[in-house]
Design a protein around this motif. Structure first.
Motif, PDB file in Angstrom:
ATOM      1  N   ASP A 113      38.027  -6.668   0.707  1.00  0.00           N
ATOM      2  CA  ASP A 113      38.230  -7.671   2.197  1.00  0.00           C
ATOM      3  C   ASP A 113      38.419  -7.811   2.542  1.00  0.00           C
ATOM      4  OD1 ASP A 113      41.241  -8.862   3.799  1.00  0.00           O
ATOM      5  OD2 ASP A 113      41.034  -9.757   1.658  1.00  0.00           O
ATOM      6  N   LEU A 114      38.394  -8.721   3.565  1.00  0.00           N
ATOM      7  CA  LEU A 114      37.625  -8.430   4.256  1.00  0.00           C
ATOM      8  C   LEU A 114      37.898  -8.648   5.781  1.00  0.00           C
ATOM      9  CD1 LEU A 114      34.369  -9.301   6.069  1.00  0.00           C
ATOM     10  CD2 LEU A 114      34.941 -11.207   6.413  1.00  0.00           C
ATOM     11  N   GLY A 115      39.278  -9.703   5.569  1.00  0.00           N
ATOM     12  CA  GLY A 115      40.069  -9.382   6.764  1.00  0.00           C
ATOM     13  C   GLY A 115      41.011  -7.846   6.937  1.00  0.00           C
ATOM     14  N   LEU A 116      41.202  -7.350   5.581  1.00  0.00           N
ATOM     15  CA  LEU A 116      41.687  -6.251   5.672  1.00  0.00           C
ATOM     16  C   LEU A 116      40.819  -5.359   6.532  1.00  0.00           C
ATOM     17  CD1 LEU A 116      43.214  -5.925   2.593  1.00  0.00           C
ATOM     18  CD2 LEU A 116      44.395  -7.095   4.921  1.00  0.00           C
ATOM     19  N   GLU A 117      40.104  -4.868   6.082  1.00  0.00           N
ATOM     20  CA  GLU A 117      38.287  -4.047   6.961  1.00  0.00           C
ATOM     21  C   GLU A 117      38.917  -4.119   7.908  1.00  0.00           C
ATOM     22  OE1 GLU A 117      36.744  -1.036   6.450  1.00  0.00           O
ATOM     23  OE2 GLU A 117      37.611  -1.645   4.898  1.00  0.00           O
ATOM     24  N   ALA A 118      38.522  -5.365   8.333  1.00  0.00           N
ATOM     25  CA  ALA A 118      39.023  -5.243   9.905  1.00  0.00           C
ATOM     26  C   ALA A 118      40.040  -4.870  10.402  1.00  0.00           C
ATOM     27  CB  ALA A 118      38.908  -6.961  10.647  1.00  0.00           C
ATOM     28  N   ILE A 119      41.234  -4.834   9.608  1.00  0.00           N
ATOM     29  CA  ILE A 119      42.605  -4.446  10.500  1.00  0.00           C
ATOM     30  C   ILE A 119      41.799  -3.132  10.506  1.00  0.00           C
ATOM     31  CG2 ILE A 119      44.933  -4.493  10.393  1.00  0.00           C
ATOM     32  CD1 ILE A 119      44.987  -7.306   8.866  1.00  0.00           C
ATOM     33  N   ALA A 120      41.318  -2.608   9.142  1.00  0.00           N
ATOM     34  CA  ALA A 120      41.194  -0.898   8.678  1.00  0.00           C
ATOM     35  C   ALA A 120      40.684  -0.993  10.030  1.00  0.00           C
ATOM     36  CB  ALA A 120      40.763  -1.132   7.532  1.00  0.00           C
ATOM     37  N   LYS A 121      39.653  -0.682  10.551  1.00  0.00           N
ATOM     38  CA  LYS A 121      38.936   0.369  11.477  1.00  0.00           C
ATOM     39  C   LYS A 121      40.265  -0.242  12.589  1.00  0.00           C
ATOM     40  CE  LYS A 121      33.937  -2.476  10.934  1.00  0.00           C
ATOM     41  NZ  LYS A 121      34.097  -1.387  10.301  1.00  0.00           N
ATOM     42  N   VAL A 122      40.833  -0.447  13.146  1.00  0.00           N
ATOM     43  CA  VAL A 122      42.117  -0.748  14.141  1.00  0.00           C
ATOM     44  C   VAL A 122      43.081   0.862  13.397  1.00  0.00           C
ATOM     45  CG1 VAL A 122      44.262  -1.211  14.897  1.00  0.00           C
ATOM     46  CG2 VAL A 122      41.962  -2.763  14.613  1.00  0.00           C
ATOM     47  N   LEU A 123      43.600   0.559  12.149  1.00  0.00           N
ATOM     48  CA  LEU A 123      44.047   2.225  12.224  1.00  0.00           C
ATOM     49  C   LEU A 123      43.620   3.185  11.569  1.00  0.00           C
ATOM     50  CD1 LEU A 123      45.978  -0.147   9.047  1.00  0.00           C
ATOM     51  CD2 LEU A 123      46.609   0.901  10.657  1.00  0.00           C
ATOM     52  N   ARG A 124      42.112   3.146  11.670  1.00  0.00           N
ATOM     53  CA  ARG A 124      41.344   4.002  11.398  1.00  0.00           C
ATOM     54  C   ARG A 124      40.705   4.508  13.402  1.00  0.00           C
ATOM     55  NH1 ARG A 124      38.303   2.422   7.104  1.00  0.00           N
ATOM     56  NH2 ARG A 124      36.693   0.772   8.829  1.00  0.00           N
ATOM     57  N   LYS A 125      40.862   3.404  14.604  1.00  0.00           N
ATOM     58  CA  LYS A 125      40.924   3.969  15.730  1.00  0.00           C
ATOM     59  C   LYS A 125      39.518   3.811  16.151  1.00  0.00           C
ATOM     60  CE  LYS A 125      45.161   6.501  16.623  1.00  0.00           C
ATOM     61  NZ  LYS A 125      45.980   7.603  17.568  1.00  0.00           N
ATOM     62  N   GLU A 126      38.505   3.044  15.077  1.00  0.00           N
ATOM     63  CA  GLU A 126      37.415   2.671  15.653  1.00  0.00           C
ATOM     64  C   GLU A 126      37.067   1.131  16.076  1.00  0.00           C
ATOM     65  OE1 GLU A 126      35.781   1.494  11.701  1.00  0.00           O
ATOM     66  OE2 GLU A 126      35.901   3.567  11.155  1.00  0.00           O
ATOM     67  N   MET A 127      38.351   0.544  16.298  1.00  0.00           N
ATOM     68  CA  MET A 127      38.353  -0.321  17.558  1.00  0.00           C
ATOM     69  C   MET A 127      40.062  -0.220  18.140  1.00  0.00           C
ATOM     70  SD  MET A 127      37.602  -3.815  15.258  1.00  0.00           S
ATOM     71  CE  MET A 127      38.094  -4.396  13.852  1.00  0.00           C
ATOM     72  N   PRO A 128      40.231  -0.747  19.062  1.00  0.00           N
ATOM     73  CA  PRO A 128      41.562  -0.908  19.613  1.00  0.00           C
ATOM     74  C   PRO A 128      42.115  -2.174  19.534  1.00  0.00           C
ATOM     75  CG  PRO A 128      40.668  -1.676  21.395  1.00  0.00           C
ATOM     76  CD  PRO A 128      39.129  -1.229  20.328  1.00  0.00           C
ATOM     77  N   LEU A 129      43.896  -2.634  18.923  1.00  0.00           N
ATOM     78  CA  LEU A 129      44.399  -4.074  18.969  1.00  0.00           C
ATOM     79  C   LEU A 129      44.243  -3.816  20.503  1.00  0.00           C
ATOM     80  CD1 LEU A 129      48.026  -3.669  17.426  1.00  0.00           C
ATOM     81  CD2 LEU A 129      45.411  -4.872  16.686  1.00  0.00           C
ATOM     82  N   ARG A 130      43.953  -5.880  20.954  1.00  0.00           N
ATOM     83  CA  ARG A 130      43.388  -5.836  22.450  1.00  0.00           C
ATOM     84  C   ARG A 130      44.988  -7.471  22.343  1.00  0.00           C
ATOM     85  NH1 ARG A 130      40.084  -5.408  25.569  1.00  0.00           N
ATOM     86  NH2 ARG A 130      37.857  -3.784  24.206  1.00  0.00           N
TER      87      ARG A 130
END
Length: 387
Positions: free
Chosen positions: A200-217
């Motif tokens: 899932d493209l959207g969930l994978e984007a959020i997964a990057k946040v959960l993996r700390k590969e990028m922050p929430l802004r």
């Protein structure tokens, strides 16, 4: 190789030099010092009487996704069809020919963070660009995954609740939608090794946040919205940056204790909506006194990115120390963007992004005379130097 000689160098990473030389080789700074050896055949540019700083960094803009002078045709900043759109990426909407990008570059802003707008509780992914004009956006790209934009407060309520009577109508619903998406992404991560896993493209984007590969802004003006963003970030153990932070000074102790950075602004704007009613120009000074890490934004096109140095200068009128004013648009901005190993200061090995100013860059009358990005000076500047 290029040598800029005779200027006052504000390194932003140690001692300044009242009279020094910067050597640039290819796209990197080779040496910074009072009298470094200048190799034979090096092009020497005399900048005596001028001031050299790192290229300025605008840590929150909508450059390229809300192109100037194009009306609705150039507005690609919000996908208003659904409130949760994490799979959207600003890289796919940036117009590298946006005049705002060119003017930012000419104004001494060499790096910008480009974010989706704040119509949606989750709006999409952010990107970081160099501003030197290029025909292809990938040629400007510095960091592809710079954060996932989320938004609290009035904007999502107005766009969906007031205009369409669709969730979110309330602040409760905004937080719930963000939280639900994070939970789904957590479940998505847990199932990735299953044979029947569905990407899932959207969930994978959020997964990057959960993996700390990028922050929430997190777009958040009001103090309670800032605290809501912190609450959710704690629940999911993710990195958080507060964007705008109009009332950040009211919860400065909390932000300092949690070491949560704020990208502040736009400061030179009016109180155009209710959540801006307690806006104050003293916020930079207040955050500084409380030890909150912060940078300054233009929020272009809300205020023009090309005048970032002016906004920084105005902060000194309201109590921010001069040295800190320049830091919040150079080295501190780079640190918040996670790029302080490449940009934001003048030292050997750093990207050769710098500005030669006619005078102190925080002065209203200061003019960028040379803007260098990755060691290159553009055609018009080259022509002026030749004359």
């Amino acid at each position: 190789m290029i040598a800029l000689t005779g200027g006052k160098i504000l390194t932003m990473c140690g001692k300044n030099l009242d009279y020094g030389t910067i050597l640039v080789r290819n796209n990197k700074i080779w040496a910074v010092g009072r009298n470094p050896d200048i190799p034979p055949g090096c092009r020497v540019i005399d900048v005596t009487g001028k001031i050299i700083t790192p290229g300025l960094i605008d840590a929150h803009t909508h450059l390229g996704v809300e192109s100037e002078g194009m009306g609705w045709a150039g507005t690609d900043v919000n996908e208003r069809s659904e409130p949760i759109t994490p799979g959207m990426h600003t890289l796919d909407a940036i117009n590298p020919a946006d005049l705002g990008l060119l003017e930012a570059y000419q104004g001494g802003v060499t790096t910008v963070m480009v974010a989706p707008g704040s119509a949606n509780p989750i709006g999409g992914q952010c990107v970081i660009l160099k501003t030197a004009p290029k025909p292809i956006v990938e040629q400007m790209l510095l960091q592809r995954y710079a954060g996932l934009k989320i938004a609290f407060g009035e904007n999502p309520k107005r766009v969906y609740g007031a205009d369409r009577q669709k969730m979110p109508v309330s602040r409760m619903a905004t937080a719930a939608l963000i939280r639900e998406a994070l939970w789904k992404a957590r479940h998505h991560l847990a199932k990735q090794d299953d044979k029947d896993f569905n990407y899932d493209l959207g969930l994978e984007a959020i997964a990057k946040v959960l993996r700390k590969e990028m922050p929430l802004r997190a777009h958040a003006h009001r103090a309670d919205d800032i605290v809501s963003a912190i609450r959710i970030a704690r629940e999911f153990d993710v990195d958080l940056i507060i964007e705008h932070g109009t009332e950040a000074y009211l919860v400065a102790d909390m932000l300092a204790a949690e070491k949560i950075p704020v990208v502040l602004g736009p400061t030179l704007s009016t109180r155009s909506k209710l959540e801006l009613k307690d806006k104050t120009m003293e916020t930079p000074a207040l955050l500084y006194r409380h030890g909150v890490p912060f940078a300054m934004m233009s929020d272009h096109p809300v205020t023009p990115s090309c005048f970032l140095s002016v906004y920084a200068g105005l902060a000194t009128r309201y109590g921010l120390p001069v040295h800190q004013a320049l830091k919040m648009v150079t080295c501190d901005a780079a640190r918040i963007l996670g790029l302080d190993d490449r940009i934001g200061s003048l030292a050997p090995g750093m990207d050769a992004d710098l500005v030669v100013w006619s005078e102190d860059p925080l002065m209203l009358s200061a003019r960028p005379e040379i803007v260098m990005v990755d060691g290159r000076i553009d055609f018009l500047q080259e022509k002026a130097l030749a004359e």
